[in-house]
Motif scaffolding. Structure first.
Motif, PDB file in Angstrom:
ATOM      1  N   THR A 132       0.670  -1.833  -0.105  1.00 24.50           N
ATOM      2  CA  THR A 132      -0.213  -0.672   0.010  1.00 24.50           C
ATOM      3  C   THR A 132       0.861   1.122  -0.156  1.00 24.50           C
ATOM      4  O   THR A 132       2.415   1.043   0.298  1.00 24.50           O
ATOM      5  CB  THR A 132      -1.453  -0.095   1.321  1.00 24.50           C
ATOM      6  OG1 THR A 132       0.213  -0.071   2.338  1.00 24.50           O
ATOM      7  CG2 THR A 132      -1.966  -1.319   1.439  1.00 24.50           C
ATOM      8  N   LYS A 133       0.385   2.259  -0.221  1.00 22.39           N
ATOM      9  CA  LYS A 133       0.657   3.711  -0.166  1.00 22.39           C
ATOM     10  C   LYS A 133       0.903   4.578   1.335  1.00 22.39           C
ATOM     11  O   LYS A 133      -0.644   4.782   1.291  1.00 22.39           O
ATOM     12  CB  LYS A 133       0.767   4.620  -1.294  1.00 22.39           C
ATOM     13  CG  LYS A 133       0.836   3.416  -2.737  1.00 22.39           C
ATOM     14  CD  LYS A 133       0.423   4.272  -3.849  1.00 22.39           C
ATOM     15  CE  LYS A 133       0.784   3.833  -5.577  1.00 22.39           C
ATOM     16  NZ  LYS A 133       2.435   3.186  -5.264  1.00 22.39           N
ATOM     17  N   GLN A 134       1.657   5.634   1.036  1.00 20.47           N
ATOM     18  CA  GLN A 134       1.322   6.562   2.425  1.00 20.47           C
ATOM     19  C   GLN A 134       2.319   7.697   1.865  1.00 20.47           C
ATOM     20  O   GLN A 134       3.120   7.946   0.860  1.00 20.47           O
ATOM     21  CB  GLN A 134       2.175   5.751   3.843  1.00 20.47           C
ATOM     22  CG  GLN A 134       1.944   7.328   4.676  1.00 20.47           C
ATOM     23  CD  GLN A 134       0.765   7.453   5.372  1.00 20.47           C
ATOM     24  OE1 GLN A 134       0.259   7.165   5.860  1.00 20.47           O
ATOM     25  NE2 GLN A 134       0.519   8.557   5.566  1.00 20.47           N
ATOM     26  N   ASN A 135       1.555   8.848   1.697  1.00 16.36           N
ATOM     27  CA  ASN A 135       1.819  10.213   0.982  1.00 16.36           C
ATOM     28  C   ASN A 135       2.698  10.946   2.584  1.00 16.36           C
ATOM     29  O   ASN A 135       1.968  11.180   4.258  1.00 16.36           O
ATOM     30  CB  ASN A 135       0.499  11.336   0.599  1.00 16.36           C
ATOM     31  CG  ASN A 135       1.359  12.550   0.103  1.00 16.36           C
ATOM     32  OD1 ASN A 135       2.696  12.217  -0.784  1.00 16.36           O
ATOM     33  ND2 ASN A 135       0.770  13.319   0.683  1.00 16.36           N
ATOM     34  N   VAL A 136       4.370  11.152   2.204  1.00 15.07           N
ATOM     35  CA  VAL A 136       4.779  12.088   3.422  1.00 15.07           C
ATOM     36  C   VAL A 136       5.316  13.835   2.999  1.00 15.07           C
ATOM     37  O   VAL A 136       5.360  13.695   2.146  1.00 15.07           O
ATOM     38  CB  VAL A 136       6.129  11.320   3.201  1.00 15.07           C
ATOM     39  CG1 VAL A 136       7.178  11.597   4.912  1.00 15.07           C
ATOM     40  CG2 VAL A 136       6.109  10.223   4.060  1.00 15.07           C
ATOM     41  N   THR A 137       4.254  14.684   3.828  1.00 14.10           N
ATOM     42  CA  THR A 137       4.424  15.833   2.983  1.00 14.10           C
ATOM     43  C   THR A 137       5.703  16.408   4.498  1.00 14.10           C
ATOM     44  O   THR A 137       5.833  16.092   5.875  1.00 14.10           O
ATOM     45  CB  THR A 137       3.142  16.123   3.111  1.00 14.10           C
ATOM     46  OG1 THR A 137       2.900  16.931   4.760  1.00 14.10           O
ATOM     47  CG2 THR A 137       2.053  15.842   2.143  1.00 14.10           C
ATOM     48  N   VAL A 138       6.271  17.255   4.032  1.00 13.84           N
ATOM     49  CA  VAL A 138       6.775  18.600   4.835  1.00 13.84           C
ATOM     50  C   VAL A 138       6.600  20.066   5.008  1.00 13.84           C
ATOM     51  O   VAL A 138       5.811  20.923   4.321  1.00 13.84           O
ATOM     52  CB  VAL A 138       8.102  18.419   4.429  1.00 13.84           C
ATOM     53  CG1 VAL A 138       9.279  18.818   4.403  1.00 13.84           C
ATOM     54  CG2 VAL A 138       8.453  17.000   4.268  1.00 13.84           C
ATOM     55  N   ARG A 139       7.122  20.029   5.903  1.00 12.23           N
ATOM     56  CA  ARG A 139       7.141  22.297   6.718  1.00 12.23           C
ATOM     57  C   ARG A 139       7.975  22.334   7.098  1.00 12.23           C
ATOM     58  O   ARG A 139       8.835  21.348   7.958  1.00 12.23           O
ATOM     59  CB  ARG A 139       5.668  22.667   7.490  1.00 12.23           C
ATOM     60  CG  ARG A 139       5.761  21.650   8.454  1.00 12.23           C
ATOM     61  CD  ARG A 139       4.374  22.132   9.441  1.00 12.23           C
ATOM     62  NE  ARG A 139       3.718  21.375  10.534  1.00 12.23           N
ATOM     63  CZ  ARG A 139       4.470  22.253  11.588  1.00 12.23           C
ATOM     64  NH1 ARG A 139       5.204  23.032  12.101  1.00 12.23           N
ATOM     65  NH2 ARG A 139       4.529  21.193  12.913  1.00 12.23           N
ATOM     66  N   GLY A 140       8.870  23.826   7.260  1.00  8.50           N
ATOM     67  CA  GLY A 140       9.645  24.301   7.504  1.00  8.50           C
ATOM     68  C   GLY A 140      10.768  23.491   6.420  1.00  8.50           C
ATOM     69  O   GLY A 140      10.918  23.445   5.830  1.00  8.50           O
TER      70      GLY A 140
END
Length: 625
Positions: A132-140
């Motif tokens: 399965t898939k997982q979306n990884v986001t970033v801030r900073g």
């Protein structure tokens, strides 16, 4: 405060990623005042705590360093040209760096300092199913960001979309911004929750351990349809008494689930006995109730209402459920109840009652550890064996190793026989030896072997089960007497062991150390029972007996020993079950009648007299109290 109009080079000694804010700087022109020529680092985290190394001129211990008018803590003066201090907490953005003298004069650095935010990935940790898939986001930090797999199996693209491998495991994603600041996201891959195997078959009135795998433990197991029950908080399922099916559901800690169907069928079990004969007493199972008669010296009749011997049947009291099987040892009796519970009463001098004491019991008591799951029971002379949850347990007298516990120590409570498999289809208990049939195919015996009753070809006794090789065919039933053994094999009967008075039924009086066929009983036999020195079997529905007959226990209206089977006279009905004791025999007939013959001086024939009978007489069941 102003935002930076251009990128600033960042250094991150803590390997954390921060959002950079710039710092405007103006120079101090006042001659002789402290001045800052440079400092490092040029950024710090908004939580504070960054240690600054500052270079300049005219530094003294009478001055202070301010960041946006907030004192820089822990100032350490090394020389007039070098000092060090710790940045205070501050909101994100640019903060001016100034020096304040004791006289109140200010000088402002011409360099910049920025309060910045950490690089923060989301989620900071995740679990997901294989494939399965997982979306990884970033801030900073300082975009753009790059992603890579630092550890483990899986892939991640430039947009931060992680795809799990097809193999469970764990790993780490590394995130890097444009200024080489790093962030990390640990992950776990797990397989789907599964109940193993997905479809199972078990016997009715049994307990099955349920296997659950995959997902993220702990698991929770429940029944969502059908009969039976999940036991406690564990992973055991008890099937009901009747055939059917149930659907179970396992849920892991993340809510992932799986279902499985359990089918329960009537499997082969020890034969339920409707009639039981001891040394000088008898019992019958009629309509779920137990009636007993004869000797009651040790309470083997099972009621406090009768203190002496009785020549007529009385009801056993103290059974809290319907009985499905009854057996007798020499002077004790046991009943298997429909609930799967086992209760015993009578003589207990060797612990054969199984209640942990040596005290005889005049009413039924619960056998320790046998309050559920029991599917069959047999009684030897001074010991008892039962099958519970597919394991064989024995207790009581063990002077010859008849309990199969690898020793000769008596047992007051049931103990597992260690060398027997889980698929037990028949058990025979004699005076001092025991035999079992496994899966209708193998015979194993242990205990006393002085007369060859173990069938191993010699007289050597054994504390552990010994397989009998000289026997083949479908093994259906086994019976043990004082020093002999008989088995029902593919509809015929074979016996071995002591034969001094024709006990083996093959026309001679010579002991046999290996199985021999009983004369005239090669087919058509349904029930088999072994007494002290005689045996009985039903041949095409009619009872025949052989062996010792001095008290008329063979039932042919004579007192002559019989070395071959002879029909029991006068029964006149089809026998549903037959049992043999020391010197008498009984059969339960159609219409719930009981007929007994042989020795009767203590009323063990149940006909209201003490007269010995060499042919069957009817027990007085209708007069039972």
């Amino acid at each position: 405060m102003k935002s930076l109009p251009w990128p600033i080079e960042l250094m991150n000694s803590r390997r954390l990623v921060c959002l950079v804010f710039a710092l405007t700087i103006t120079a101090a022109n006042a001659e002789g005042l402290p001045q800052i020529s440079s400092f490092t680092p040029h950024f710090g985290y908004k939580e504070g705590g960054t240690r600054l190394q500052i270079q300049g001129e005219n530094f003294s211990d009478s001055m202070s360093v301010l960041i946006d008018n907030i004192p820089c803590a822990d100032l350490l003066l090394y020389s007039p040209k070098e000092l060090e201090c710790t940045a205070p907490p501050h909101e994100e953005g640019i903060a001016p760096l100034t020096i304040k003298t004791r006289s109140g004069a200010f000088t402002t650095s011409r360099h910049t300092f920025a309060y910045i935010q950490e690089l923060v990935p989301s989620p900071g940790y995740f679990r997901l199913l294989v494939g399965t898939k997982q979306n990884v986001t970033v801030r900073g930090g300082q975009p753009p960001y790059s992603f890579r797999i630092a550890k483990g199996d899986g892939t991640i693209d430039s947009a931060g979309v992680f795809t799990a491998s097809l193999t469970p495991g764990a790993g780490l994603i590394e995130i890097q911004d444009s200024k080489n600041n790093l962030g990390f996201v640990p992950w776990e891959i797990f397989s789907p929750v599964a109940i193993v195997p997905e479809t199972q078959t078990m016997k009715t009135d049994h307990v099955l351990k349920i296997g659950v795998m995959g997902g993220v433990p702990p698991y929770r197991l429940s029944k969502i349809s059908g009969e039976g029950e999940v036991l406690g908080n564990g992973f055991f399922f008890r099937s009901p008494f009747n055939p059917g099916k149930a659907t179970l559901k396992a849920v892991d800690s993340l809510g992932n689930s799986a279902e499985a169907t359990i089918h329960f069928e009537k499997g082969p079990e020890l034969r339920k006995r409707k009639i039981a004969v001891g040394n000088e007493h008898s019992c019958a199972l009629i309509g779920g109730k137990i009636l007993c008669w004869g000797s009651n010296a040790d309470g083997q009749v099972g009621t406090l209402l009768v203190k002496r011997n009785t020549t007529a049947p009385v009801k056993t009291t103290g059974l809290d459920d319907e009985a499905v099987s009854v057996v007798s040892g020499l002077q004790h009796t046991c009943a298997l109840l429909r609930s799967g519970s086992l209760k015993c009463w009578g003589d207990n001098r060797f612990g054969q009652i199984g209640d942990g004491t040596l005290q005889s019991r005049r009413e039924p008591v619960q056998v320790i550890g046998m309050d559920s799951g029991v599917t069959g029971v047999v009684a030897g002379e001074f010991y008892t064996c039962a099958v519970a949850y597919d394991r064989l347990y024995c207790w009581g007298k063990n002077d010859k190793g008849q309990l199969g516990l690898r020793n000769r120590t008596n047992a007051r409570v049931p103990e597992v026989v260690p060398d027997i498999g889980k698929y037990i289809t028949a058990v025979g208990a004699g005076a001092s030896h025991t035999c079992v049939i496994e899966n209708f195919a193998n015979v194993k015996c242990w205990g006393d072997n002085n007369n060859g009753q173990l069938g191993r070809g010699d007289r050597e006794s054994s504390l552990t089960p010994i397989g009998i090789t000289d026997i083949s065919g479908k093994l259906e039933e086994i019976a043990a007497g004082w020093a002999h053994t008989c088995a029902l094999v593919s509809g015929g009967v074979k016996c071995w062991g002591f034969n001094g008075i024709g006990t083996l039924g093959q026309g001679s009086k010579k002991d046999r150390f290996a199985p021999v066929e009983v004369s005239g009983m090669s087919r058509g036999v349904h029930f088999l029972t072994g007494g002290q020195y005689h045996n009985c079997a039903t041949l095409d529905g009619r009872v025949s007996c052989w062996g010792y007959n001095y008290q008329g226990q063979v039932g042919d209206a004579t007192l002559r020993n019989r070395t071959m089977p002879v029909p029991v006279k006068g029964l006149g009905a089809y026998a549903q079950d037959v049992a043999t004791g020391s010197n008498h025999s009984c059969a339960i007939l159609e219409e719930q009648e009981v007929a007994c013959w042989g020795e009767n001086y203590l009323g063990q024939l149940g006909d209201g007299t003490n007269e010995q009978k060499s042919a069957p007489g009817r027990a007085l069941l209708k007069k039972a109290k």
